[in-house]
Design an enzyme around this catalytic site. Structure first.
Site, PDB file in Angstrom:
ATOM      1  N   SER A  66       0.838  -1.203   0.000  1.00  0.00           N
ATOM      2  CA  SER A  66       0.000   0.000   0.000  1.00  0.00           C
ATOM      3  C   SER A  66       0.873   1.254   0.000  1.00  0.00           C
ATOM      4  CB  SER A  66      -0.911  -0.017   1.230  1.00  0.00           C
ATOM      5  OG  SER A  66      -0.167  -0.320   2.388  1.00  0.00           O
ATOM      6  N   ASP A 105      -1.502  14.515  16.416  1.00  0.00           N
ATOM      7  CA  ASP A 105      -0.470  15.171  17.222  1.00  0.00           C
ATOM      8  C   ASP A 105      -0.989  16.478  17.785  1.00  0.00           C
ATOM      9  OD1 ASP A 105       1.625  13.339  17.150  1.00  0.00           O
ATOM     10  OD2 ASP A 105       2.025  13.852  15.061  1.00  0.00           O
ATOM     11  N   PHE A 152      12.552  13.799  10.558  1.00  0.00           N
ATOM     12  CA  PHE A 152      11.377  12.926  10.786  1.00  0.00           C
ATOM     13  C   PHE A 152      11.628  11.984  11.946  1.00  0.00           C
ATOM     14  CE2 PHE A 152      10.028  12.948   6.085  1.00  0.00           C
ATOM     15  CZ  PHE A 152       9.084  13.920   6.324  1.00  0.00           C
ATOM     16  N   HIS A 180       3.760  -1.142   3.869  1.00  0.00           N
ATOM     17  CA  HIS A 180       3.063   0.129   3.641  1.00  0.00           C
ATOM     18  C   HIS A 180       4.152   1.172   3.377  1.00  0.00           C
ATOM     19  CE1 HIS A 180       0.005   3.198   3.932  1.00  0.00           C
ATOM     20  NE2 HIS A 180       0.745   3.862   4.800  1.00  0.00           N
ATOM     21  N   LYS A 194       6.252  11.038  -3.487  1.00  0.00           N
ATOM     22  CA  LYS A 194       7.272  10.887  -4.539  1.00  0.00           C
ATOM     23  C   LYS A 194       7.202   9.459  -5.059  1.00  0.00           C
ATOM     24  CE  LYS A 194      10.286  14.423  -2.840  1.00  0.00           C
ATOM     25  NZ  LYS A 194      10.940  14.677  -1.585  1.00  0.00           N
TER      26      LYS A 194
HETATM   27  P1  FAD Z   1      -2.931   6.754  20.761  1.00  0.00           P
HETATM   28  O1  FAD Z   1      -3.191   5.329  20.508  1.00  0.00           O
HETATM   29  O2  FAD Z   1      -4.047   7.594  21.262  1.00  0.00           O
HETATM   30  O3  FAD Z   1      -1.701   6.860  21.774  1.00  0.00           O
HETATM   31  C1  FAD Z   1      -1.090   8.115  22.088  1.00  0.00           C
HETATM   32  C2  FAD Z   1      -0.366   7.980  23.429  1.00  0.00           C
HETATM   33  O4  FAD Z   1      -1.323   7.807  24.475  1.00  0.00           O
HETATM   34  C3  FAD Z   1       0.546   6.757  23.503  1.00  0.00           C
HETATM   35  O5  FAD Z   1       1.666   7.110  24.272  1.00  0.00           O
HETATM   36  C4  FAD Z   1      -0.304   5.703  24.210  1.00  0.00           C
HETATM   37  O6  FAD Z   1       0.489   4.756  24.919  1.00  0.00           O
HETATM   38  C5  FAD Z   1      -1.131   6.571  25.154  1.00  0.00           C
HETATM   39  N1  FAD Z   1      -2.484   6.001  25.375  1.00  0.00           N
HETATM   40  C6  FAD Z   1      -3.286   5.411  24.457  1.00  0.00           C
HETATM   41  N2  FAD Z   1      -4.443   5.025  25.023  1.00  0.00           N
HETATM   42  C7  FAD Z   1      -4.375   5.395  26.326  1.00  0.00           C
HETATM   43  C8  FAD Z   1      -5.280   5.282  27.420  1.00  0.00           C
HETATM   44  N3  FAD Z   1      -6.502   4.723  27.286  1.00  0.00           N
HETATM   45  N4  FAD Z   1      -4.876   5.768  28.635  1.00  0.00           N
HETATM   46  C9  FAD Z   1      -3.647   6.345  28.780  1.00  0.00           C
HETATM   47  N5  FAD Z   1      -2.755   6.470  27.775  1.00  0.00           N
HETATM   48  C10 FAD Z   1      -3.124   6.021  26.569  1.00  0.00           C
HETATM   49  N6  FAD Z   1      -1.087  12.060  12.361  1.00  0.00           N
HETATM   50  C11 FAD Z   1      -1.880  12.946  11.719  1.00  0.00           C
HETATM   51  O7  FAD Z   1      -2.055  14.079  12.201  1.00  0.00           O
HETATM   52  N7  FAD Z   1      -2.479  12.624  10.516  1.00  0.00           N
HETATM   53  C12 FAD Z   1      -2.326  11.418   9.925  1.00  0.00           C
HETATM   54  O8  FAD Z   1      -2.869  11.166   8.861  1.00  0.00           O
HETATM   55  C13 FAD Z   1      -1.495  10.450  10.589  1.00  0.00           C
HETATM   56  N8  FAD Z   1      -1.316   9.207  10.060  1.00  0.00           N
HETATM   57  C14 FAD Z   1      -0.584   8.264  10.757  1.00  0.00           C
HETATM   58  C15 FAD Z   1      -0.487   6.967  10.258  1.00  0.00           C
HETATM   59  C16 FAD Z   1       0.227   5.995  10.961  1.00  0.00           C
HETATM   60  C17 FAD Z   1       0.324   4.600  10.396  1.00  0.00           C
HETATM   61  C18 FAD Z   1       0.867   6.319  12.185  1.00  0.00           C
HETATM   62  C19 FAD Z   1       1.651   5.282  12.936  1.00  0.00           C
HETATM   63  C20 FAD Z   1       0.778   7.613  12.699  1.00  0.00           C
HETATM   64  C21 FAD Z   1       0.050   8.604  12.004  1.00  0.00           C
HETATM   65  N9  FAD Z   1      -0.105   9.894  12.503  1.00  0.00           N
HETATM   66  C22 FAD Z   1      -0.893  10.818  11.826  1.00  0.00           C
HETATM   67  C23 FAD Z   1       0.574  10.299  13.745  1.00  0.00           C
HETATM   68  C24 FAD Z   1      -0.300  10.081  14.988  1.00  0.00           C
HETATM   69  O9  FAD Z   1      -1.426  10.951  14.945  1.00  0.00           O
HETATM   70  C25 FAD Z   1       0.563  10.389  16.200  1.00  0.00           C
HETATM   71  O10 FAD Z   1       1.585   9.464  16.318  1.00  0.00           O
HETATM   72  C26 FAD Z   1      -0.198  10.543  17.526  1.00  0.00           C
HETATM   73  O11 FAD Z   1       0.687  11.140  18.467  1.00  0.00           O
HETATM   74  C27 FAD Z   1      -0.666   9.217  18.107  1.00  0.00           C
HETATM   75  O12 FAD Z   1      -1.830   8.763  17.533  1.00  0.00           O
HETATM   76  P2  FAD Z   1      -2.425   7.307  17.933  1.00  0.00           P
HETATM   77  O13 FAD Z   1      -3.847   7.259  17.569  1.00  0.00           O
HETATM   78  O14 FAD Z   1      -1.528   6.242  17.449  1.00  0.00           O
HETATM   79  O15 FAD Z   1      -2.262   7.457  19.529  1.00  0.00           O
END
Ligand code: FAD
Length: 307
Positions: free
Chosen positions: A15, A109, A218, A268, A274
């Site tokens: 993908s 983020d 990054f 992925h 690019k």
């Molecule tokens: P979460 O799963 O919410 O986790 C965030 C933090 O909180 C972690 O440290 C986790 O351990 C902790 N946590 C989770 N659940 C709980 C809980 N119930 N209680 C206490 N702590 C908890 N960002 C964008 O803005 N746009 C995008 O399109 C985008 N695409 C992405 C695609 C991929 C494949 C990945 C890996 C990341 C992407 N990101 C994107 C970045 C992502 O938004 C950030 O990494 C963000 O900081 C974490 O999102 P998450 O949903 O994985 O976090």
């Protein structure tokens, strides 16, 4: 089509991830690059949401085009940062009405200029809460993010894995990893996720290094480690883009070969919009892997949209 249906037919998926272009000039470049990558017949494509300052509306426009005009299986990324439940519900209905069946659900983020994640009383604070809400109210295949070197904010690997299990239990159908450059992190993570009872596919997210300076940036932002050997190989050529490209491609070929040889459920590609590195990488992998060869040799014919 849901990506879970593709999983039933394909042992490995390939993908590509795109982000919405910001202006006319980048839109032209995007079109050329996306066209090249589409020739490789990806299993599905994904479009980021609000990442790196891209507009959220453009994500929806782009997934609409990929799905309805070009007929590709498309996954819309979506984040809950600063979004109310009402807005999330509205956006999910919009995607559903477009015919999109796949969403990558993330927390997102912190907004620009802030280094902490704001409490969101009208919405959700974690990816798992967003996933649960969407899973309970809509019929999407759901992807979520996973962090082989642990999420930067997590206090420990163990805590991050427990939270990952919560995310999967909330309804994530598969996981895609943050970029990593040393496969030992991936395999170690796969083992530990397995020990936590996580059984879904964990697709490695790979980025070929074509610009050493950018990758270092990054890596800092995402917490990915650049192994010393890679630093040693690249540092002397950091101002020589051609040599960096060559070294980066060789490293990515070795990394993907090792992943696929050892049973990873596909790749992925973080394309950064690019095409060249992914096309060159595919060309090399096609010599060893039948699935890649089939894709690489397939001549381009536009897909027929489902509706
Ligand atoms: P979460 O799963 O919410 O986790 C965030 C933090 O909180 C972690 O440290 C986790 O351990 C902790 N946590 C989770 N659940 C709980 C809980 N119930 N209680 C206490 N702590 C908890 N960002 C964008 O803005 N746009 C995008 O399109 C985008 N695409 C992405 C695609 C991929 C494949 C990945 C890996 C990341 C992407 N990101 C994107 C970045 C992502 O938004 C950030 O990494 C963000 O900081 C974490 O999102 P998450 O949903 O994985 O976090």
């Amino acid at each position: 089509m849901k990506i879970t249906e593709i999983f039933e037919k394909q042992k490995r998926t390939f993908s590509f991830e795109f982000f919405p272009p910001k202006d006319y000039l980048t839109a032209v470049k995007f079109g050329i690059n996306a066209g090249q990558l589409m020739k490789l017949d990806p299993s599905f494509v994904t479009v980021t949401y609000g990442a790196g300052g891209s507009t959220q509306e453009n994500t929806f426009n782009l997934v609409d085009m990929f799905h309805n005009d070009l007929g590709f299986v498309c996954m819309a990324h979506y984040t809950c940062v600063n979004a109310t439940r009402e807005k999330i519900a509205y956006d999910m209905r919009t995607l559903q009405d477009m015919g999109i069946e796949n969403v990558m659900l993330l927390r997102g983020d912190p907004p620009k200029g802030s280094d902490s994640f704001p409490e969101n009383p009208d919405g959700f604070n974690y990816g798992s809460d967003l996933i649960r809400f969407v899973n309970e109210n809509y019929d999407f295949c759901i992807g979520a993010g996973a962090y082989p070197e642990k999420h930067l904010e997590a206090q420990s690997e163990e805590e991050d894995l427990i939270n990952l299990r919560i995310k999967v239990d909330a309804g994530a159908d598969f996981l895609t990893t943050q970029m990593f450059f040393d496969n030992k992190y991936y395999w170690d993570f796969i083992n530990k996720a397995g020990q936590k009872g996580i059984r879904c596919r964990i697709i490695p997210g790979i980025i070929p290094i074509t610009n050493f300076k950018n990758i270092k940036k990054f890596a800092r932002i995402t917490g990915a480690t650049i192994p010393e050997e890679i630093g040693k190989k690249m540092e002397p050529y950091k101002d020589d883009p051609k040599e960096i490209y060559k070294i980066g491609l060789e490293l990515a070929i070795d990394q993907c070969r090792d992943l696929l040889d050892n049973g990873a459920p596909g790749i992925h590609f973080y394309t950064l919009n690019k095409s060249r590195a992914a096309v060159d990488l595919y060309d090399n992998l096609s010599k060893d892997f039948k699935e890649v060869k089939n894709r690489f040799e397939k001549s381009f014919s536009p897909h027929i949209p489902e509706k």
